[in-house]
Design a protein around this motif. Sequence first.
Motif, short mmCIF file in Angstrom:
data_model
loop_
_atom_site.label_atom_id
_atom_site.label_comp_id
_atom_site.label_asym_id
_atom_site.label_seq_id
_atom_site.Cartn_x
_atom_site.Cartn_y
_atom_site.Cartn_z
N LYS A 6 -3.64 26.97 -37.85
CA LYS A 6 -3.78 27.00 -39.20
C LYS A 6 -3.32 25.89 -40.05
CE LYS A 6 -7.12 30.36 -40.63
NZ LYS A 6 -8.23 30.11 -40.20
N PRO A 7 -3.51 24.59 -39.26
CA PRO A 7 -2.76 22.94 -40.48
C PRO A 7 -3.11 23.94 -41.69
CG PRO A 7 -3.94 21.85 -38.75
CD PRO A 7 -4.98 24.02 -38.95
N ALA A 8 -3.82 24.92 -41.90
CA ALA A 8 -4.75 25.13 -43.61
C ALA A 8 -3.46 26.34 -43.40
CB ALA A 8 -6.30 25.39 -43.06
N MET A 45 -7.66 17.08 -38.26
CA MET A 45 -6.46 18.29 -38.56
C MET A 45 -7.13 19.79 -39.35
SD MET A 45 -5.49 17.88 -35.44
CE MET A 45 -5.01 19.13 -35.30
N VAL A 46 -7.48 19.19 -40.46
CA VAL A 46 -7.59 20.21 -41.39
C VAL A 46 -9.14 21.63 -41.49
CG1 VAL A 46 -7.55 21.20 -44.08
CG2 VAL A 46 -5.86 19.18 -43.22
N ASP A 47 -9.41 20.43 -40.74
CA ASP A 47 -11.38 20.69 -40.79
C ASP A 47 -11.40 21.11 -39.39
OD1 ASP A 47 -12.08 19.90 -43.48
OD2 ASP A 47 -12.54 18.07 -42.58
N MET A 48 -10.15 20.72 -38.56
CA MET A 48 -10.27 21.45 -37.36
C MET A 48 -11.46 21.12 -36.35
SD MET A 48 -9.40 25.59 -37.94
CE MET A 48 -10.10 26.39 -39.31
N GLY A 49 -11.53 19.90 -36.15
CA GLY A 49 -12.61 18.47 -35.61
C GLY A 49 -13.94 18.93 -36.03
N SER A 50 -14.14 19.81 -37.22
CA SER A 50 -14.79 19.64 -37.56
C SER A 50 -15.78 18.46 -38.45
CB SER A 50 -15.61 20.65 -39.27
OG SER A 50 -15.29 20.86 -40.19
N THR A 51 -14.94 17.45 -38.63
CA THR A 51 -14.90 16.12 -38.86
C THR A 51 -14.11 15.32 -37.93
OG1 THR A 51 -13.21 16.34 -41.23
CG2 THR A 51 -15.77 16.82 -41.50
N SER A 52 -14.54 14.31 -37.90
CA SER A 52 -14.23 13.46 -37.21
C SER A 52 -12.75 12.27 -38.50
CB SER A 52 -14.88 12.32 -36.01
OG SER A 52 -15.45 10.94 -37.02
#
Length: 144
Positions: A6-8, A45-52
């Motif tokens: 988690k970057p989160a 990275m924070v969105d774990m790849g769900s947004t580019s």
Amino acid sequence: MPQLDKPAAAPASWSSGLFDCFDLCTYRCLTWWCPCVTFGRVAEMVDMGSTSCGDSAARYALLATVTGGCQWIYTYSYRGKMRGRPRRGARGDCCVHFCCERCALCQEYRELAARGYHPSLGWQLNMERRAAATAPPAVHYMAG
């Protein structure tokens, strides 16, 4: 989808200071001249790849252009996500991004790097590298 260490995930504190952006580093120059790219990398990275990176960078640039510099309204929420507290402390995150957004973006980028990620590679390559690093070594038997 694989989980990011988690970057989160909430660190007790940042691994570097807000104003440590004045050291000589590549992403400091990138953030100064093109903060949308730094933000795009952090957001991916924070969105774990769900947004580019490209989508987030484009949103940043569009907001900066349309609102005359109020893109911090969009970017500050990622700071809370990185700390694992998207709602708590939002006022402070908002103030940091409003007052010194470029330093905040550099700090977030450095934080990802301190956690072992390379934001410039993107989510997918980071996950592939982590999988390769944790895979057991291959054993090859020679016939003979």
